[in-house]
Every structure is written in C-alpha cells, then in structure tokens.
Design an enzyme around this catalytic site. Structure first.
Site, PDB file in Angstrom:
ATOM      1  CB  ALA A  66      38.229  39.773  43.950  1.00 53.19           C
ATOM      2  CG  ASP A  67      34.185  35.735  43.322  1.00 56.92           C
ATOM      3  OD1 ASP A  67      35.027  36.013  42.722  1.00 56.92           O
ATOM      4  OD2 ASP A  67      33.858  34.566  43.744  1.00 56.92           O
ATOM      5  CE  LYS A  89      40.557  29.160  42.975  1.00 58.59           C
ATOM      6  NZ  LYS A  89      40.245  28.578  44.085  1.00 58.59           N
ATOM      7  CD  GLU A 125      33.794  28.793  38.413  1.00 54.61           C
ATOM      8  OE1 GLU A 125      35.057  28.722  39.012  1.00 54.61           O
ATOM      9  OE2 GLU A 125      32.919  29.391  38.983  1.00 54.61           O
ATOM     10  CE  LYS A 151      33.461  28.132  46.079  1.00 48.90           C
ATOM     11  NZ  LYS A 151      33.325  29.308  45.301  1.00 48.90           N
ATOM     12  CG  ASP A 171      39.977  35.726  53.033  1.00 50.68           C
ATOM     13  OD1 ASP A 171      39.689  36.144  51.844  1.00 50.68           O
ATOM     14  OD2 ASP A 171      40.411  34.429  53.337  1.00 50.68           O
TER      15      ASP A 171
END
Length: 304
Positions: free
Chosen positions: A140-141, A85, A24, A158, A137
C-alpha cells in the site's frame, strides 16, 4: 474528529514553526527486540535534533493518534505485546476501537499529513513483491505515495522486493523518485543497484523546492527520496543476492504468504548475514533521518 495528542516537544515546534520530521513506529514494535528497539528509536530521534529539526514518532495508543512520543510512551510501546501493524486499511479501525498500533510507511504518511508534517524518514518502503504477477502482493506504500503529499526519505525499496517492477508502478502512479547524490536507484542494504533512478538531486534544498513546487501546482501525492546507505555501512549487492534468493526459496518451501513474507525474509537474511543486515539497517535509517531533517529545514526556509 480524530483524538490527536502531540508530545510537548512537537507541540512547541508546531507553535514556533520549526521543522519537524515524522518517524514510523513499526521499527519499535516489529523491527527489533527490546531494549535495542528503544535505543535505536531514541538515537534516530536525536540524530534529527542534532541536525536542527524536531522528531515526531507516530503511533496509535489506546485509540489516540500520537504525534511525537514522550519517553515513557516510547518505553511502554517498546515492551508492549500484541501491537497491531497499521496501514491505510486498518488505521481508522484501530482509532475507532481504542486499539494500539504501530504505523507503517503508509499509515505514517497519513498521520503526518493530518498533523501538517511534510517530511518523513524511514528505512525502506514496501513495493512489488517477487512473484506479484500471480500473488498480486503489492504494498500500500506505493499508492500512498501517489496520493498523500509527504516527502518520504528511504534507502530505496527493501531489497527483497522486485525493484524493477516497484519502479514501474511508481512511474505509472506519477510518483517522483529522486536519488540523492547518485544516478542509480539504491537497494536498501546496498548503495547501488543496476537500475537507473528516474531523477537525481544533490541537495536537501533542491528536494525541498521540488516538494514546494508540487504543492504550488496542486499535484497530489508525495515524493520518494532514495537516499543510498553510506558506502562504509553497506553490504554489497553481489554478496546479498544469493542470500536473498535462498531466503525466498525457504519462504516458498514453508508456504509463507501475505503479511508474513517480509518479516520471515528479513529474519532469514539477518541469520545468514550474522546480524550484519540489522547493523546496516540501523545505519541507513540514521542516514535517512539526517537528510530528512535537512529537507524539513529547507522547506521552512522556502515558506518564509
């Protein structure tokens, strides 16, 4: 048709059937300051070469989808201002309007699949944020992993996220979560968490075989390979827990929401660990790149 540009190195690798690993570009534009961002990006690319594969850093530049960046492009992107982004929702719009954007996990997966690349190395995926039951929240990953057939090597999700809920969503979406070399799900800066990983595999060859088997079965989506940070580079979970809690409390106090939450938390954790979180982040990305190269090599051998 999408305007796509391959770097000379990636084009040669594709023509020769060599293993390729996608990378990425948000680590360059949004991850750390110049010139450290360029130095780390170049080091991660070299790690992949040293392991026997070819790196393909992905970005949209002036409306062109770039699969692999030349050195001058990498330098320019590392110093550019106002770079978007990109995720699934806005990648096509950036391409259509001639914009420049760095790819997140979801966008990199889309671009890699479009370019015929099956393995992608990153730091950590996004997931379910703390308090998602009221904020909704969710990165989208997770949905990208459920629909785009790319094996993603990350140090788990994370650690600022709700890891238990992230694993639940991945299970619901049918995404294989494979811990490499251990039974526990890693927690980004920490090698282990209290959560058991759904699957364990100890070799790049087995992970590649699983990827190939999903392809043969016609199953949608990819695999998440949760690769723990090396013990020598980790920050212990018990040390991080109060730091993360403090950063999250600060975010609530300052009413940080939406896309601003993750960068705010990461910056606060960086400050409270005296920069150790960034050092660990670099170590885990490099570790993931090496494993991804091994998987890409094994996939090429599997196809022969």
């Amino acid at each position: 048709m999408i305007d796509i540009q391959y770097s000379a190195e990636v084009r040669a690798a594709k023509d020769a059937g060599q293993p390729i690993v996608a990378l990425e570009s948000t680590i360059i534009t949004h991850g750390m300051p110049y010139p450290q961002n360029i130095e780390v990006a170049a080091q991660v690319e070299q790690d992949i070469r040293d392991a026997g594969a070819v790196p393909a850093t992905i970005a949209v530049i002036d409306g062109v989808l770039n699969i692999g960046l030349e050195s001058d492009q990498l330098q320019a992107l590392g110093q550019a201002q106002g770079v978007a982004k990109l995720s699934r929702a806005d990648m096509a719009a950036c391409l259509a309007t001639g914009g420049t954007g760095a790819t997140t996990v979801a966008a990199t997966m889309i671009a890699a699949h479009y370019a015929g690349i099956e393995v992608f190395a990153t730091g950590g995926i996004g997931g379910v944020h703390q308090g998602a039951e009221t904020s909704f929240d969710i990165s989208a990953d997770l949905h990208e992993l459920a629909q785009t057939p790319v094996t993603v090597v990350a140090a788990g999700a994370k650690a600022i996220l709700d890891l238990a809920k992230t694993l639940e969503v991945l299970e619901t979406l049918g995404v294989p979560v494979i811990a490499h070399g251990q039974d526990e799900f890693p927690a980004f800066w920490s090698a282990k968490s209290p959560l058991a990983a759904p699957l364990r595999m100890d070799s790049a060859e087995d992970i590649a075989k699983a990827h190939a088997a999903r392809r043969a079965l016609g199953l949608p989506g990819g695999q998440l390979v949760a690769n723990p940070i090396p013990q020598t580079d980790q920050i212990a979970a018990e040390e991080l827990a109060p730091i993360i809690a403090s950063a999250q409390a600060d975010a609530e106090t300052h009413r940080i929401t939406g896309k601003g939450v993750t960068p705010y938390l990461l910056q606060r954790i960086y400050e409270q660990t005296n920069g150790r979180s960034l050092i660990a982040n670099i170590a885990l990305v490099r570790n993931n790149a090496r494993l991804a190269a091994g998987i890409a090599i094994a996939l090429v051998k599997t196809a022969v």
